[in-house]
Design a protein around this motif. Sequence first.
Motif, short mmCIF file in Angstrom:
data_model
loop_
_atom_site.label_atom_id
_atom_site.label_comp_id
_atom_site.label_asym_id
_atom_site.label_seq_id
_atom_site.Cartn_x
_atom_site.Cartn_y
_atom_site.Cartn_z
N VAL A 109 0.85 -1.20 0.00
CA VAL A 109 0.00 0.00 0.00
C VAL A 109 0.88 1.25 0.00
N GLY A 110 1.93 1.24 0.81
CA GLY A 110 2.84 2.38 0.86
C GLY A 110 3.53 2.63 -0.47
N TYR A 111 3.95 1.57 -1.13
CA TYR A 111 4.59 1.72 -2.44
C TYR A 111 3.59 2.28 -3.45
N PHE A 112 2.38 1.73 -3.47
CA PHE A 112 1.37 2.22 -4.39
C PHE A 112 1.05 3.68 -4.10
N ALA A 113 0.99 4.05 -2.83
CA ALA A 113 0.75 5.45 -2.46
C ALA A 113 1.86 6.35 -2.99
N SER A 114 3.11 5.85 -2.96
CA SER A 114 4.23 6.65 -3.47
C SER A 114 4.11 6.89 -4.98
N LEU A 115 3.32 6.04 -5.64
CA LEU A 115 3.07 6.20 -7.08
C LEU A 115 1.83 7.05 -7.33
N GLY A 116 1.15 7.46 -6.24
CA GLY A 116 -0.06 8.25 -6.36
C GLY A 116 -1.32 7.41 -6.55
N LEU A 117 -1.23 6.12 -6.23
CA LEU A 117 -2.38 5.23 -6.40
C LEU A 117 -3.08 5.01 -5.07
N PRO A 118 -4.40 4.85 -5.09
CA PRO A 118 -5.13 4.58 -3.85
C PRO A 118 -4.80 3.20 -3.29
N ALA A 119 -4.97 3.05 -1.99
CA ALA A 119 -4.64 1.81 -1.31
C ALA A 119 -5.36 0.60 -1.89
N ILE A 120 -6.59 0.79 -2.34
CA ILE A 120 -7.36 -0.34 -2.86
C ILE A 120 -6.67 -1.01 -4.04
N PHE A 121 -5.90 -0.25 -4.81
CA PHE A 121 -5.19 -0.82 -5.95
C PHE A 121 -4.14 -1.83 -5.50
N ALA A 122 -3.52 -1.60 -4.36
CA ALA A 122 -2.53 -2.55 -3.84
C ALA A 122 -3.20 -3.87 -3.51
N TYR A 123 -4.33 -3.79 -2.82
CA TYR A 123 -5.05 -5.01 -2.44
C TYR A 123 -5.59 -5.73 -3.68
N LEU A 124 -6.12 -4.97 -4.63
CA LEU A 124 -6.62 -5.57 -5.87
C LEU A 124 -5.50 -6.24 -6.66
N THR A 125 -4.33 -5.63 -6.65
CA THR A 125 -3.19 -6.20 -7.36
C THR A 125 -2.76 -7.51 -6.73
N ILE A 126 -2.67 -7.53 -5.42
CA ILE A 126 -2.30 -8.77 -4.72
C ILE A 126 -3.32 -9.86 -5.03
N ALA A 127 -4.59 -9.54 -4.95
CA ALA A 127 -5.65 -10.52 -5.21
C ALA A 127 -5.61 -10.99 -6.67
N ALA A 128 -5.40 -10.06 -7.59
CA ALA A 128 -5.37 -10.42 -9.01
C ALA A 128 -4.17 -11.30 -9.33
#
Length: 136
Positions: free
Chosen positions: A39-58
């Motif tokens: 989530v922190g890495y995705f946030a550093s890219l300007g992405l919302p936290a949900i994208f991190a969880y969706l990426t892990i799940a996908a």
Amino acid sequence: MIDQRTAPYAALILRLALGLMFVAHGALKLFVFTPDGTVGYFASLGLPAIFAYLTIAAELGGGVLLLLGVATRPVALALIPLLIGAGVLGHGGNGWVFSNQGGGWEYPAFLVVVAVVQALLGDGAAALKPVGYKKG
């Protein structure tokens, strides 16, 4: 000309390699980087936290489906935007070669091609077929 005797095994090998790659990357985010770190890495890219969880799940779910040979074509196609996002947002500024600091966009770009080829080839040998499944 495609050798119809070996083509299903070529598709199987490609499917297993792609599925394992996705499971490995999802597991890396889950167990090594942890969801909070991802989530922190995705946030550093300007992405919302949900994208991190969706990426892990996908990555985990899509990888398992590919390994099993379930819905191979749509799963491979559905994972392409994830790979493009990784290439552009995660590695795009790091140059071409994946061995560059932070990893370049070479590997995600290659995996887009692999996913397209997998979608074109289909399940291959040793794929689970849901009830009512029609080969295609």
